[in-house]
Design a protein around this motif. Structure first.
Motif, short mmCIF file in Angstrom:
data_model
loop_
_atom_site.label_atom_id
_atom_site.label_comp_id
_atom_site.label_asym_id
_atom_site.label_seq_id
_atom_site.Cartn_x
_atom_site.Cartn_y
_atom_site.Cartn_z
N ASP A 216 10.17 18.82 10.94
CA ASP A 216 11.55 19.32 11.12
C ASP A 216 12.56 18.18 11.19
O ASP A 216 13.71 18.34 10.75
N SER A 217 12.17 17.06 11.74
CA SER A 217 13.09 15.92 11.84
C SER A 217 13.19 15.14 10.55
O SER A 217 14.06 14.27 10.40
N GLY A 218 12.29 15.43 9.61
CA GLY A 218 12.34 14.77 8.31
C GLY A 218 11.68 13.41 8.26
O GLY A 218 11.81 12.70 7.26
N VAL A 219 10.94 13.02 9.32
CA VAL A 219 10.33 11.69 9.30
C VAL A 219 8.94 11.70 8.67
O VAL A 219 8.35 10.63 8.46
N ALA A 220 8.40 12.88 8.38
CA ALA A 220 7.10 12.97 7.73
C ALA A 220 7.16 13.95 6.57
O ALA A 220 7.85 14.97 6.63
N ASP A 221 6.42 13.63 5.52
CA ASP A 221 6.30 14.53 4.37
C ASP A 221 5.16 15.51 4.57
O ASP A 221 5.20 16.64 4.06
N HIS A 222 4.14 15.08 5.29
CA HIS A 222 2.98 15.92 5.56
C HIS A 222 2.50 15.62 6.98
O HIS A 222 2.51 14.47 7.41
N ALA A 223 2.07 16.66 7.70
CA ALA A 223 1.54 16.49 9.05
C ALA A 223 0.31 17.37 9.20
O ALA A 223 0.40 18.60 9.08
N PHE A 224 -0.84 16.75 9.43
CA PHE A 224 -2.11 17.47 9.45
C PHE A 224 -2.73 17.48 10.84
O PHE A 224 -2.61 16.52 11.61
N ASP A 225 -3.41 18.59 11.15
CA ASP A 225 -4.20 18.71 12.36
C ASP A 225 -5.64 18.32 12.01
O ASP A 225 -6.30 19.02 11.23
N PRO A 226 -6.16 17.21 12.54
CA PRO A 226 -7.50 16.76 12.16
C PRO A 226 -8.62 17.70 12.59
O PRO A 226 -9.76 17.56 12.12
N ARG A 227 -8.31 18.67 13.45
CA ARG A 227 -9.31 19.68 13.82
C ARG A 227 -9.45 20.75 12.75
O ARG A 227 -10.46 21.45 12.69
N GLU A 228 -8.41 20.88 11.93
CA GLU A 228 -8.39 21.96 10.95
C GLU A 228 -8.67 21.50 9.52
O GLU A 228 -9.14 22.29 8.70
N VAL A 229 -8.33 20.26 9.21
CA VAL A 229 -8.54 19.76 7.85
C VAL A 229 -9.17 18.38 7.92
O VAL A 229 -9.12 17.69 8.94
N ASP A 230 -9.77 17.97 6.81
CA ASP A 230 -10.28 16.62 6.67
C ASP A 230 -9.11 15.74 6.24
O ASP A 230 -8.68 15.76 5.09
N VAL A 231 -8.55 14.98 7.19
CA VAL A 231 -7.35 14.21 6.93
C VAL A 231 -7.57 13.19 5.83
O VAL A 231 -6.71 12.98 4.96
N VAL A 232 -8.74 12.56 5.83
CA VAL A 232 -9.04 11.56 4.79
C VAL A 232 -9.01 12.20 3.41
O VAL A 232 -8.43 11.65 2.47
N GLU A 233 -9.61 13.38 3.30
CA GLU A 233 -9.63 14.08 2.02
C GLU A 233 -8.22 14.49 1.60
O GLU A 233 -7.86 14.41 0.41
N GLU A 234 -7.39 14.93 2.55
CA GLU A 234 -6.02 15.32 2.23
C GLU A 234 -5.22 14.12 1.72
O GLU A 234 -4.42 14.25 0.79
N VAL A 235 -5.43 12.97 2.33
CA VAL A 235 -4.73 11.77 1.86
C VAL A 235 -5.17 11.40 0.45
O VAL A 235 -4.35 11.03 -0.41
N ARG A 236 -6.44 11.55 0.18
CA ARG A 236 -6.93 11.25 -1.17
C ARG A 236 -6.34 12.21 -2.20
O ARG A 236 -6.01 11.81 -3.32
N LYS A 237 -6.21 13.48 -1.82
CA LYS A 237 -5.60 14.44 -2.73
C LYS A 237 -4.16 14.05 -3.06
O LYS A 237 -3.70 14.22 -4.19
N LEU A 238 -3.46 13.55 -2.07
CA LEU A 238 -2.06 13.19 -2.26
C LEU A 238 -1.88 11.89 -3.05
O LEU A 238 -0.78 11.61 -3.53
#
Length: 358
Positions: A216-238
């Motif tokens: 909401d503040s615009g300081v991040a383009d993506h914000a992930f919950d590591p309990r719900e997604v594989d953050v490493v895999e999400e970064v690789r997708k991006l």
């Protein structure tokens, strides 16, 4: 005057102490707001760390516990000492809260005074603190701020300067992809600086309110919950499978450090921003096989002027990160306890030592 005094681990007391005297070369400040920093929390839970234990005086300040806490402060000048001519009564100011030996070069061209022997911080190593009604500070460490910047927001300039220095240490550049581990105040403010120079920011954070604040503040383009997604895999997708160019560790949590190592591309840069109250572990095989650069960063060095300018020019909005305001009497129950045990509900909690503004 009233002040929050650190005696020992989990022992902070609100006490009446003597008002400091304004001496030649110093500035007297009525503290408006002081933020509760992660370093303060570490001192409370794991410390003393920066705070010199009782009976072991700091070699520069000569003080040991009990000391007055608080180093993220803003306020209004109430008196200036002899020889101070470029700051006036009524000016709004923030403090660069260093305790540094007088023989160290702290001039505008220095890039290492913050690494000098026995360096410590006002509000940790002595010399008063922002969690008191008044403080007297050497002129060198007082920075005027335009009155167009609200004093509550100005209290966040100190942690914003931490983020600015961390970004400088990482050598981030426009077009990079950064992963930030932790969306606490330092993680969010580091992200704000990154966005300001054109970096794509990915945040990994457990707290829903902090993830939402990041977006909401615009300081991040993506914000992930590591309990719900594989953050490493999400970064690789991006990043088309490449991985992030830079990473910022802002939690002092081992699993976050491990995630950042995995999310970085080969020859990526890992910048450790958080203060660790315990030993961390680094997977040396990953470090070697990916040729990762690991960089530490502590506080700031001649960073405040440029950081203040960013805020005065409206390039960074600090207001969204203030999620609570309390008085000195509520420091532990509504401040420290919230940030230690319920940090999913808050980002930055400010304290008004005088009670004004509440």
């Amino acid at each position: 005057m009233r002040a929050a005094r650190y005696y020992d681990n989990r022992d902070i007391r609100i006490e009446d102490i003597e008002t400091p005297t304004v001496e030649p070369g110093t500035v007297g400040i009525d503290v408006a707001w002081c933020g509760i920093c992660g370093s303060d929390l570490h001192e409370y839970v794991d410390g003393p760390i920066f705070i010199p234990p009782h009976g072991q005086p700091h070699p520069i300040s000569g003080e040991s516990a009990p000391v007055t806490l608080g180093h993220e402060m803003s306020g209004v000048v109430y008196e200036v000492g002899e020889g101070v001519e470029d700051v006036a009564v009524g000016d709004h100011v923030v403090v660069e809260p260093y305790i540094i030996d007088e023989d160290v070069d702290t001039g505008p061209d220095s890039n290492d005074y913050h690494l000098s022997p026995n360096m410590n911080f006002i509000g940790l190593g002595g010399r008063g603190g922002g969690l008191s009604e008044k403080i007297v500070v050497q002129r060198r460490w007082v920075h005027p701020v335009d009155k167009s910047v609200p004093l509550d927001e100005a209290a966040l300039i100190e942690p914003l300067s931490v983020g600015a220095h961390a970004v400088e240490r990482s050598r981030a550049k426009a077009g990079d992809v950064a992963i930030v581990g932790g969306a606490g105040p330092i993680g969010l403010l580091t992200s704000a600086v990154l966005k300001g120079i054109g970096v794509t920011v990915v945040i990994s954070e457990l707290s829903e309110i902090r993830r939402r604040k990041a977006i909401d503040s615009g300081v991040a383009d993506h914000a992930f919950d590591p309990r719900e997604v594989d953050v490493v895999e999400e970064v690789r997708k991006l990043t088309d499978g490449r991985g992030a160019d830079i990473a910022f560790e802002c939690t002092s949590v081992q699993v976050v450090l491990d995630t950042l190592m995995d999310a970085l591309r080969p020859r990526g840069v890992l910048t450790v921003v958080s203060i660790w109250g315990h030993k961390g572990e680094l997977d040396m095989q990953k470090l070697v096989l990916k040729e990762i650069d690991v960089r530490g960063t502590i506080a700031y060095v001649n960073t405040h002027p440029q950081t203040i300018k960013l805020v005065e020019e409206g390039k960074i909005n600090l207001k969204p990160f203030i999620t609570g305001k309390i008085g000195l009497d509520d420091l532990i129950d509504k401040g420290f306890d919230t940030l230690i045990n319920h940090n999913e509900t808050a980002v930055k909690i400010l304290v008004s030592p005088s009670g004004k503004g509440l």
